[in-house]
Design an enzyme around this catalytic site. Structure first.
Site, PDB file in Angstrom:
ATOM      1  N   SER A  66      30.109  28.711   4.830  1.00 59.92           N
ATOM      2  CA  SER A  66      30.902  29.210   5.951  1.00 59.92           C
ATOM      3  C   SER A  66      31.344  28.117   6.907  1.00 59.92           C
ATOM      4  CB  SER A  66      30.122  30.272   6.729  1.00 59.92           C
ATOM      5  OG  SER A  66      29.736  31.315   5.883  1.00 59.92           O
ATOM      6  N   HIS A 124      29.248  27.401  12.039  1.00 55.48           N
ATOM      7  CA  HIS A 124      30.673  27.729  11.935  1.00 55.48           C
ATOM      8  C   HIS A 124      31.482  26.896  12.929  1.00 55.48           C
ATOM      9  CE1 HIS A 124      29.391  32.005  10.471  1.00 55.48           C
ATOM     10  NE2 HIS A 124      29.152  31.063   9.569  1.00 55.48           N
TER      11      HIS A 124
END
Length: 147
Positions: A66, A124
């Protein structure tokens, strides 16, 4: 860690995002530059998550691509800011730059609301920051100066 995932759903959505945003970027940059960018985003995500885990004393391990995906998302928004996309969540057409801003802001808020909640929100954000730095470097922009 970027090749490990928490389940089929996690893997599916990471690969969907990689296809949605990565395919266009790889066509634009070529495979070598794409892999360099993606690798830098993954490493920046790992570094960010390690720092946050160290500060918070988090016992959780981090898995998933991610962070690299969020780097690709940022690059897509920087290179194609006015392209209209239809995300799965929410299913509302929006410009790529708006999508990037909304997801970045959401990750920041969720990172502070649940810093050890099982999702690596700061990874992220680290992937986005790493991607931003790579693009600035390639363009010869501050903090790197002209090449």
């Amino acid at each position: 860690y970027a090749f490990l995932h928490g389940g089929i759903g996690h893997l599916f959505f990471n690969m969907l995002g990689l296809w949605m945003f990565g395919a266009e970027l790889e066509r634009l940059w070529g495979t070598r530059r794409f892999v360099q960018f993606y690798s830098a985003s993954v490493l920046a995500a790992a570094l960010a998550q390690l720092v946050v885990a160290l500060v918070l004393g988090s016992p959780y391990s981090t898995v998933g691509a991610s962070g690299g995906l969020f780097g690709l998302l940022l690059a897509f928004g920087m290179l194609f800011p006015n392209r209209t996309i239809m995300p799965l969540f929410p299913p509302i057409p929006m410009k790529a730059r708006t999508f990037v801003f909304v997801f970045g802001a959401l990750e920041l808020v969720l990172g502070f609301l649940s810093p050890t909640g099982g999702v690596a929100h700061f990874a992220h954000l680290g992937g986005m920051a790493g991607g931003w730095l790579v693009i600035r470097y390639w363009r010869g922009q501050p903090p790197f100066g002209r090449r």
